[in-house]
Design an enzyme around this catalytic site. Structure first.
Site, PDB file in Angstrom:
ATOM      1  N   ARG A 184       4.605   0.623   0.255  1.00 28.31           N
ATOM      2  CA  ARG A 184       3.374   1.083  -0.392  1.00 28.31           C
ATOM      3  C   ARG A 184       3.497   2.548  -0.828  1.00 28.31           C
ATOM      4  NH1 ARG A 184      -2.292  -0.435  -1.058  1.00 28.31           N
ATOM      5  NH2 ARG A 184      -1.781  -2.501  -0.320  1.00 28.31           N
TER       6      ARG A 184
ATOM      7  N   GLU B  42      -9.651   2.928   1.907  1.00 26.46           N
ATOM      8  CA  GLU B  42      -8.506   3.826   1.886  1.00 26.46           C
ATOM      9  C   GLU B  42      -8.488   4.821   0.733  1.00 26.46           C
ATOM     10  OE1 GLU B  42      -4.891   1.397   3.729  1.00 26.46           O
ATOM     11  OE2 GLU B  42      -5.927   0.292   2.167  1.00 26.46           O
TER      12      GLU B  42
END
Ligand SMILES: Cc1cc2nc3c(=O)[nH]c(=O)nc-3n(C[C@H](O)[C@H](O)[C@H](O)COP(=O)(O)OP(=O)(O)OC[C@H]3O[C@@H](n4cnc5c(N)ncnc54)[C@H](O)[C@@H]3O)c2cc1C
Ligand code: FES
Ligand code: FES
Lengths: 766, 459
Positions: free
Chosen positions: A311, A717
């Site tokens: 990621r 997030e």
């Protein structure tokens, strides 16, 4: 309709009264045992001798287990079976559990574990990136590399070229409620586990495996966590396994909660990163080619490090179009706590990499960093233009970053303030101010495609009250309330009619972790699906009764309207029940349109992106490096928000947590590999006065073009990344000390000390 | 102690044979099933365990995780369960926190609510200062401050008043656990038990128990000795009793030495200052205690007592070396005197986080200028050596010199003669020296009228 309303958190009134129950608050039957782990004191080596005699005879001790007592040794890893619950002889970090004690009180267990006499045969430990590289100590056989275009050629051809490196530290989650689990033995060898976990199914799976029983013999319940932030995605496994095994062995309920110091010594943290870059660009700062190398210390076990490091690579572009890019990622195995999920899951680290590059380019070209950012943004989506793609070849079809930044520049008065700061700095020799605007583009979906699914279970009772359950867990983010708002809206009833219950593996099976910001996207849809099933059944039944079509049955304002007749929802439910209509349904959802090859680095890992931008202004003291955030303005895209108040809460909280990561939150390991900052006395998360003096947060007025639940966007997030604006504003303030020729190159966390060193470098070069 | 009595949420509670080192937090949660009060750290740093305590001196917020049961004798304790009114009405702070979305995970919330309710009860609006000892990882504090503003200075509900007259029992001491009522009584007992543990506010000793799991042996709780808490002006200066809390010390020094008070405002958190005593801050001998450098820069003296023998020494002479002080077994700190003087004191506390953090270094400067020259200089630092101590070389480099940039530059160089600090997780040795030197420059710049305080800048 209750969707889009700023309703308070479903547990708000229980929180403020102290009635909200966390694991340690659950009344336990008498005879409950309390567990504690005995921890290793060395970073690497083997256990020579383990004398637990004094532990066994300590007050209140009922049972002591070490590797000798457990065969096979249960595994606590969420990924590759490389985390024995207790050391089987090898020691991999300071803080690794070596034995477990069960005693009649928490205190007795804690006292007993300190009585162990352990001798070790030490080996040279691997701590640093350099040590790991030279020992080739890593997960996977070599670095992962994703690329697009020809970075090398583009670098060679570019009019300007720069190289640099940034280091960023890890981060302790510091959920206020430490890890905790309570296991209650049941008849027939079964067990009920109450766990403070983001991933009840994982707990169920690990416990079943440890007990060698099918998953159906383990029921895991999670009402709420006192904070998770990723730290309870896998780190609760050990406590759940230990309590369940000892409960099963002794027939007594077992509870374990880590003391704060133990929690910080044992559990994993955010991955720290070292990122090097080589970038080629034109006179406006437009990047033509870029080569990144990511090094991350994953700690002793694999845990979730691979997808985290992936990621980070997937966010190496942030909001910038990189026509030629190469990203190389090294996942290093080191003798520290096993780094784990933490809000953003590597994304923020990848983003800090490119934001540093942009800042460096701006200094080099002596331009406002914002103009360099704009020169590189993905274009806002326009059907008439060619679609741009990310370095992993996903087309960007929902970009709004330019419009967001335009609006934020206006509302934050960026330009005027930047000029004012420059003249203020010219007059002030000791204090310097700085300002920066940073964007975020954050990919939403689990990159492990199969995790993008969710289930729900909804019951409507004959009095019209609704019982709601889904696979997501509540850790403060307001997921339960948002999902309840969806349910209430589907039935057209008031939110008070919906009862949200604890996450329970017996109600909804095979759930994914509540992670990757996906909680409301996935579970909201699953709940919507379940509600619609029931609603359609009621509609069908009423339509038939009233000789009309189901489409004409309306659920609104607590009533059901059909062919001129109005029923209260309760009446409709009762009638349906009496006519033998099933009022219970499961719901299911899987995210469409995603596919991803993580080895090749190609595909469509994300369903959509969330966007936003932040402007922060800071002041620093050039004598000590002390600093403060004076003002922050954030404009963030939560799509059509399910609950604006809760979303703003996520943004404010995420920003402050992100700013903490990049400023005062410093993890320090000594040369023996021991974490020195294992308590809030030495590890400093932001306190009340650390939030910006002026703090303006607004939601971008937009809808998600992707077909998400009520067109909302995930919000857990992405806003964490807004903390980057503070790091870059500090960099801007430090630059005011110098003459603009030497780049500040500020590492994170930018503690006062780090800032003072950077200030001194500027002074020397000026 | 054989018996203590206190009010718990309005009701008198008599505890027989309390375990002297049992914390209020554990007792509430484990014995009384009052689980609203949370454990976030068990060391005074997070505020999740905040409760409200009222005694004759007033009402204040304290951390229950490092508060021992016997310390509560004669007081009223209110926990989050005790906030509701007699008819079950919610407390205005609770309403405001819900209305402003002040809780997310909710684990910090009872602690915040108690800090806010206590502030309100004391007639104050909760702010960054009152809440510095409450950590929240979820909200970023903004909604909590909005709730605090909303509550503002509305009066505390009547039901929050505690009636101490409901308490009738005397504390019954035991031989090994004492609660002397005066300095004299303490002197007598301590002479008999010279190895006993004295407990002022327990903000250090609490951690010996909760973190080091130490056994305290015989104990004397000092908070019953009212004369040890007195603060008054004498001929020689301001005399502060050893058991005066940091909150009381802060208020007392504020009009005289405002920079000292400002530094004390950053001493731990309100909950800790409400418990911590000046005597404890000195007697613990810590090299990073915050009050010693300031007091040394002010030329303070220390009054020690053993039995009927009293002696007074300069505070700077008390700290012999790391872990060693000039204090005999059975001898205790009775008071501190700050001599009268014109205020030239500036205290600079440097820590990783601004509020509620232990100093990496703490530099305190008192420099008098007469006719453009330095006529007197006392400079003391914490965090630069094994003890809090003076920077004599720097002082000498300043003395009688013209007050100008050149003198400052010369004096800065002298710091390395005074100190060879260590590196640890709070700061490197290099940073400690550099910033100590720069603090002298800050003192000078400030005297020249330059802005040097980041807190005076706003966007
Ligand atoms: C969260 C937290 C934050 C803190 N922050 C700071 C800070 O910012 N700055 C700072 O300086 N300190 C800080 N401290 C440390 C502590 O609060 C102070 O040192 C405090 O002043 C100790 O006082 P006390 O009364 O609580 O001491 P106690 O814990 O009661 O005692 C400390 C020691 O002194 C002895 N003692 C106490 N009174 C006497 C006496 N009259 N005569 C002889 N011996 C005595 C005790 O026996 C013990 O050895 C912090 C502590 C915590 C828990
Ligand atoms: S539990 Fe953290 S201050 Fe008491
Ligand atoms: S609401 Fe979670 S810590 Fe404050």
């Amino acid at each position: 309709m209750s969707v889009a309303k700023s309703l308070p958190h479903d547990s708000g009134s229980l929180h403020v009264s102290g009635e909200a129950r966390y694991i340690d608050d659950i009344p336990t039957p008498s005879g409950t045992l309390h567990l504690a782990f005995g921890l290793s004191e060395i970073a690497c080596g083997t256990i020579d001798s383990l004398d637990l005699g004094a532990v066994r005879s300590a007050d209140g001790v009922v049972l002591v287990w070490s590797a000798a007592d457990l065969s096979p040794m249960p595994d606590a890893s969420p990924s590759v079976h490389d985390e024995p619950l207790l050391s089987t002889g090898e020691v991999h970090y300071v803080g690794q559990p070596i034995f477990v004690v069960a005693a009649d009180s928490h205190l007795a267990a804690r006292k007993a574990v300190r009585k162990a006499e352990i001798t070790y045969r030490k080996k040279l430990s691997i701590q640093t990136v350099e040590e790991a590289l030279s020992a080739d100590s890593r997960f996977e056989d070599g670095p992962r590399i994703y690329s697009k275009g020809d970075a090398k050629q583009a670098l060679d051809d570019a009019p300007h070229r720069l190289q640099g490196q940034i280091e960023m530290g890890g981060q302790e989650h510091f959920y206020l409620e430490g890890q905790a689990a309570l296991s209650i033995p049941q008849e027939g060898g079964e067990v009920v586990v109450h766990s403070s976990t983001q991933h009840p199914t994982e707990i169920q799976h690990k416990v079943a495996h440890a007990l060698n029983i099918p998953m159906h013999g383990v029921r895991v319940e999670t009402r709420r966590m006192g904070g998770g932030f990723g730290g309870k995605e896998s780190q609760g496994n050990a406590l759940a396994i230990a309590t369940a095994m000892i409960a099963s062995a002794t027939g007594k309920p077992c509870k374990m909660r880590y003391d704060r110091d133990d929690d910080m010594m044992i559990t994993g943290k955010r991955h720290d990163f070292q990122i090097t870059y080589d970038v080629g660009f034109d006179d406006t700062g437009r990047i033509q080619g870029i080569d990144f190398i990511h090094y991350t210390r994953c700690g002793w076990a694999q845990d979730l490090s691979l997808p985290v490091a992936d990621r980070a690579m997937l966010h190496a572009d942030n909001a910038y179009h990189l026509p030629n890019a190469r990203i190389e990622s090294h996942r290093l195995k080191t003798n520290i706590q096993s780094a784990t999920a933490y809000r953003g899951f590597g994304g923020p680290q990848g983003i800090i990499g490119i934001e540093r590059v942009i800042d460096h380019i701006a200094t080099h070209l002596k331009r406002d960093p914002l103009s360099v950012r704009r020169a590189n943004f993905y274009t806002d989506f326009d059907e008439t233009e060619d679609v741009q793609t990310t370095p992993y070849h996903q087309p960007i079809t929902d970009c709004v970053i330019n419009s967001i930044v335009d609006e934020l520049c206006e509302t934050s008065d960026y330009r005027t303030r930047r000029r004012a700061i420059q003249s203020w700095n010219a007059e002030n020799p000791i204090l310097k101010r700085g300002i920066a605007l940073t964007p975020v583009k954050f990919g939403i979906s689990f990159t492990l495609t199969h995790l993008n699914q969710a289930g729900a279970l909804v019951h409507v009772y004959q009095d019209g009250s609704i019982h709601l359950n889904h696979g997501g867990t509540e850790m403060g983010q307001g997921l339960f309330q948002k999902v309840a708002q969806v349910a209430a809206s589907r039935f057209g009833v008031d939110i008070d009619q919906v009862k949200i219950t604890a996450t329970d593996t017996a109600k909804v099976p095979n759930t994914s972790a509540t992670a990757a910001s996906s909680g409301s996207d996935l579970n909201g849809m699953a709940v919507q699906n379940a509600c619609d099933t029931i609603r359609d059944r009621i509609a069908e039944f009423l339509a038939e009764k009233h000789k009309t079509i189901p489409f004409d049955v309306l659920f609104e304002n607590g009533n059901v309207f059909v062919a001129g007749t109005t029923y209260s929802f309760a009446e409709a439910a009762k009638l349906a029940y009496e006519n033998r209509v099933s009022l219970s349904a499961t719901g299911f959802y899987k995210t469409p349109d995603i596919k991803w090859d993580r080895i090749k680095g190609e595909g469509q890992p994300f369903f959509y992106f969330a966007y936003g931008a932040a402007v922060s202004e800071v002041v620093i003291d050039t004598l000590t490096g002390e600093n403060r955030i004076l003002r922050t303005d954030i404009l963030h895209d939560a799509g059509a928000s399910l609950n604006p108040a809760l979303d703003i809460g996520q943004i404010e909280g995420g920003f402050v947590q992100g700013a903490g990561w990049l400023t005062t939150e410093e993890l320090v390991w000594d040369n023996r590999g021991q974490l020195r900052t294992h308590a809030p006395s030495t590890y400093k998360i932001p306190a009340c006065s650390d939030r910006p003096d002026v703090f303006n947060v607004a939601l971008w007025k937009g809808e998600n073009p992707a077909a998400t639940v009520y067109r909302s966007k995930a919000v857990g997030e992405p806003p964490f990344v807004h903390g980057a604006s503070v790091l870059l504003a500090l960099s801007d303030a430090i630059a005011a000390v110098g003459n603009g020729n030497e780049y500040v190159a500020l590492d994170a966390p930018a503690t006062a000390e780090t800032i003072l060193h950077a200030v001194n470098r500027q002074k020397q070069s000026a | 102690m054989k018996q203590i009595e206190f009010l718990l949420n309005g009701n008198p509670i008599c505890v027989e044979n309390p375990t002297p080192d049992c914390t209020l937090l554990d007792w509430l949660r484990e014995t009384r099933n009052l689980t609203g009060t949370k454990e976030g750290c068990n060391e005074g740093d997070c505020g999740a365990c905040t409760i409200m305590v009222t005694d004759r001196d007033g009402t204040r917020a304290l951390n229950s995780c490092i508060l021992f049961l016997p310390q509560l004798h004669g007081k009223a304790v209110r926990t989050v369960e005790g906030l509701r009114g007699p008819e079950g009405e919610t407390h205005p702070v609770q309403d405001a926190m819900v209305a402003h979305h002040g809780s997310q995970c909710g684990f910090c919330t009872p602690g915040f609510v108690m800090s806010m309710a206590t502030a309100q009860h004391c007639g104050q609006e909760a702010d960054d200062d009152t809440l510095a000892g409450n950590l929240c990882r979820c909200t970023g504090y903004a909604p909590i401050i909005r709730a605090a503003k909303d509550v503002g200075q509305t009066p505390s509900p009547a039901w929050m008043a505690d009636d101490l007259s409901l308490l009738q029992q005397n504390a019954i001491e035991s031989d090994t656990v004492a609660r002397p009522k005066s300095s004299d009584a303490l002197a007598t007992w301590y002479e008999k038990h010279p190895t006993a543990t004295l407990i002022g506010g327990a903000t250090d000793v609490g951690l010996w128990v909760t973190k080091q799991l130490r056994d305290l042996g015989s104990i004397a709780f000092l908070n019953g000795a009212l004369d040890l808490k007195e603060i008054h002006k004498t001929e020689n200066g301001l005399q502060i009793g050893a058991a005066a809390t940091m909150t009381d010390v802060l208020n007392a020094v504020k009009p005289l030495y405002p920079s000292f008070a400002e530094m004390l405002r950053r001493f731990a958190s309100l909950q800790i200052r409400n418990a911590a005593t000046l005597g404890g801050n000195i007697a613990n001998g810590s090299p990073i205690g915050d009050s010693p450098p300031a007091l040394i820069a002010l030329g303070a003296s220390l009054h020690l007592r053993k039995g009927q023998t009293r002696r007074t020494i300069l505070l700077e002479d008390f700290f012999l070396e790391y872990g060693k002080q000039d204090r005999a077994p059975g001898e205790f700190v009775e008071a501190i005197t700050i001599p009268h003087q014109p205020d030239a004191l500036r205290c600079y506390k440097l820590s990783k986080r601004f509020d509620q953090d232990i100093s990496a270094i703490c530099g305190c400067f008192s420099i008098l200028i007469a006719e453009g020259r330095v006529s007197a200089a006392r400079i003391a630092f914490g965090g630069m050596a094994g003890t809090p101590c003076r920077a004599t070389h720097v002082e000498n480099a300043l003395l009688n010199q013209p007050w100008n940039a050149e003198t400052i530059a010369t004096a800065k160089a002298a710091f390395t003669k005074d100190y060879t600090p260590l590196s640890d997780m709070r700061a490197s040795a290099e940073y400690r020296i550099m910033s100590a030197q720069n603090m002298l420059e800050r003192y000078f710049s400030e005297s020249m009228g330059l802005p040097t305080d980041i807190h005076e800048v706003s966007a």
